[in-house]
Design an enzyme around this catalytic site. Structure first.
Site, PDB file in Angstrom:
ATOM      1  N   GLY A  27       0.946   5.162   0.834  1.00  0.00           N
ATOM      2  CA  GLY A  27       0.226   6.132   1.649  1.00  0.00           C
ATOM      3  C   GLY A  27      -0.348   5.498   2.893  1.00  0.00           C
ATOM      4  O   GLY A  27      -1.513   5.106   2.910  1.00  0.00           O
TER       5      GLY A  27
ATOM      6  N   ASP B  30      -3.065   4.630  -2.234  1.00  0.00           N
ATOM      7  CA  ASP B  30      -3.796   5.601  -1.415  1.00  0.00           C
ATOM      8  C   ASP B  30      -2.836   6.731  -1.058  1.00  0.00           C
ATOM      9  O   ASP B  30      -2.816   7.212   0.064  1.00  0.00           O
ATOM     10  CB  ASP B  30      -4.346   4.919  -0.154  1.00  0.00           C
ATOM     11  CG  ASP B  30      -5.277   5.832   0.643  1.00  0.00           C
ATOM     12  OD1 ASP B  30      -5.756   6.836   0.078  1.00  0.00           O
ATOM     13  OD2 ASP B  30      -5.503   5.551   1.835  1.00  0.00           O
TER      14      ASP B  30
ATOM     15  N   GLN C 221       6.245   8.510  -4.188  1.00  0.00           N
ATOM     16  CA  GLN C 221       5.658   7.823  -5.333  1.00  0.00           C
ATOM     17  C   GLN C 221       5.762   8.607  -6.633  1.00  0.00           C
ATOM     18  O   GLN C 221       5.474   8.063  -7.706  1.00  0.00           O
ATOM     19  CB  GLN C 221       4.193   7.456  -5.066  1.00  0.00           C
ATOM     20  CG  GLN C 221       3.232   8.630  -5.069  1.00  0.00           C
ATOM     21  CD  GLN C 221       1.782   8.179  -5.034  1.00  0.00           C
ATOM     22  OE1 GLN C 221       1.024   8.681  -4.232  1.00  0.00           O
ATOM     23  NE2 GLN C 221       1.374   7.250  -5.875  1.00  0.00           N
TER      24      GLN C 221
ATOM     25  N   HIS D 207      -2.837  11.189  -4.435  1.00  0.00           N
ATOM     26  CA  HIS D 207      -4.045  11.456  -5.228  1.00  0.00           C
ATOM     27  C   HIS D 207      -3.816  12.545  -6.285  1.00  0.00           C
ATOM     28  O   HIS D 207      -4.558  13.513  -6.380  1.00  0.00           O
ATOM     29  CB  HIS D 207      -5.226  11.831  -4.324  1.00  0.00           C
ATOM     30  CG  HIS D 207      -5.408  10.927  -3.151  1.00  0.00           C
ATOM     31  ND1 HIS D 207      -5.344   9.556  -3.271  1.00  0.00           N
ATOM     32  CD2 HIS D 207      -5.649  11.182  -1.834  1.00  0.00           C
ATOM     33  CE1 HIS D 207      -5.545   9.007  -2.077  1.00  0.00           C
ATOM     34  NE2 HIS D 207      -5.706   9.965  -1.200  1.00  0.00           N
TER      35      HIS D 207
ATOM     36  N   GLU E 289       0.842  -1.194   0.000  1.00  0.00           N
ATOM     37  CA  GLU E 289       0.000   0.000   0.000  1.00  0.00           C
ATOM     38  C   GLU E 289       0.876   1.241   0.000  1.00  0.00           C
ATOM     39  O   GLU E 289       1.834   1.350   0.771  1.00  0.00           O
ATOM     40  CB  GLU E 289      -0.951   0.036   1.200  1.00  0.00           C
ATOM     41  CG  GLU E 289      -1.835   1.280   1.178  1.00  0.00           C
ATOM     42  CD  GLU E 289      -3.039   1.215   2.085  1.00  0.00           C
ATOM     43  OE1 GLU E 289      -3.912   2.095   1.961  1.00  0.00           O
ATOM     44  OE2 GLU E 289      -3.129   0.295   2.921  1.00  0.00           O
TER      45      GLU E 289
ATOM     46  N   GLU F 246      -7.246   4.545  -5.212  1.00  0.00           N
ATOM     47  CA  GLU F 246      -8.301   5.155  -4.414  1.00  0.00           C
ATOM     48  C   GLU F 246      -8.421   6.666  -4.668  1.00  0.00           C
ATOM     49  O   GLU F 246      -7.500   7.302  -5.176  1.00  0.00           O
ATOM     50  CB  GLU F 246      -8.033   4.943  -2.920  1.00  0.00           C
ATOM     51  CG  GLU F 246      -8.108   3.505  -2.463  1.00  0.00           C
ATOM     52  CD  GLU F 246      -7.998   3.389  -0.950  1.00  0.00           C
ATOM     53  OE1 GLU F 246      -7.997   4.438  -0.257  1.00  0.00           O
ATOM     54  OE2 GLU F 246      -7.898   2.252  -0.452  1.00  0.00           O
ATOM     55  N   ASP F 247      -9.577   7.185  -4.275  1.00  0.00           N
ATOM     56  CA  ASP F 247      -9.840   8.629  -4.163  1.00  0.00           C
ATOM     57  C   ASP F 247      -9.687   9.375  -5.480  1.00  0.00           C
ATOM     58  O   ASP F 247      -9.142  10.485  -5.536  1.00  0.00           O
ATOM     59  CB  ASP F 247      -8.937   9.252  -3.090  1.00  0.00           C
ATOM     60  CG  ASP F 247      -9.237   8.689  -1.706  1.00  0.00           C
ATOM     61  OD1 ASP F 247     -10.328   8.126  -1.520  1.00  0.00           O
ATOM     62  OD2 ASP F 247      -8.381   8.823  -0.817  1.00  0.00           O
TER      63      ASP F 247
ATOM     64  N   SER G 177      -4.512   1.536   8.226  1.00  0.00           N
ATOM     65  CA  SER G 177      -4.671   0.525   7.184  1.00  0.00           C
ATOM     66  C   SER G 177      -3.691  -0.627   7.388  1.00  0.00           C
ATOM     67  O   SER G 177      -4.042  -1.796   7.178  1.00  0.00           O
ATOM     68  CB  SER G 177      -4.491   1.135   5.791  1.00  0.00           C
ATOM     69  OG  SER G 177      -3.199   1.684   5.638  1.00  0.00           O
TER      70      SER G 177
END
Length: 203
Positions: free
Chosen positions: A55, A123, A101, A126, A53, A151-152, A65
């Site tokens: 973030g 995540d 990232q 964004h 994952e 996501e998002d 998470s």
């Protein structure tokens, strides 16, 4: 009784579950991604695999998470990337790394000593550029049959990302060879939760 993924995330306080409010407010801002995740992940709950994952240290619920995946997948190894040191969340099956990232160099350096992954979740920040660089660099590290979640996307310009559905993805942020690899290795790409989440299954 075994808890669902939604119950686990709700207990940890993250916004992936069914209920989340900022401190001092009562508005439910939860994205309910866990309902989607469980559809794809439940069959693998007791298996051994690696997941990643991006973030993992949001200031509102740092490490939530990581703790949730750790509890839901008792035999999985969980890798987390963030731009800050999250090593306080490391344990016997959780390992975190400082990685930006938006940097292909840093992502590739991380992959040098990393396994392949059953699931990858973005995540992170964004941002279309960051999402695309991460996808272009990390998608080859996804196992055949593995799933890449983004996501998002409600806060992201996603005209190019929407082309993943037809395997006609394009982007100004990565080289054509990476674009071709993505398009040629998509088994299926769908958008869910009012296009807030993208789910890419790899051939």
């Amino acid at each position: 009784m075994t808890q669902t993924l939604t119950e686990i995330f709700d207990a940890e306080g993250g916004d992936k579950g069914s209920f989340f409010c900022h401190v001092g407010t009562s508005e439910n801002l939860a994205h309910k991604y866990t309902y989607i995740y469980e559809q794809y992940m439940e069959a693998y709950r007791d298996q051994q695999f690696n997941m990643l994952e991006i973030g993992v240290c949001c200031p509102f619920f740092p490490g939530a998470s990581l703790r949730s995946w750790y509890e839901y997948f008792p035999n999985a190894r969980i890798f987390g990337l963030d731009i800050i040191d999250c090593s306080r969340f490391d344990n016997d099956r959780v390992k975190t790394f400082i990685v930006n990232q938006t940097s292909e160099i840093q992502l590739r350096r991380f992959l040098q000593d990393s396994p392949s992954f059953k699931f990858i979740i973005d995540d992170g920040c964004h941002d279309e550029r960051a999402i695309t660089i991460s996808l272009g660099t990390l998608f080859p590290a996804l196992e055949s049959g593995g799933i890449y979640f983004i996501e998002d996307l409600h806060v992201v310009h996603k005209d190019n990302l929407l082309r993943l559905v037809d395997k006609k993805f394009t982007s100004p942020f990565i080289d054509q060879d990476k674009i071709d690899y993505i398009n040629n290795h998509i088994a299926e790409a769908v958008f869910s939760q009012d296009q807030k989440m993208c789910i890419i299954k790899k051939l």
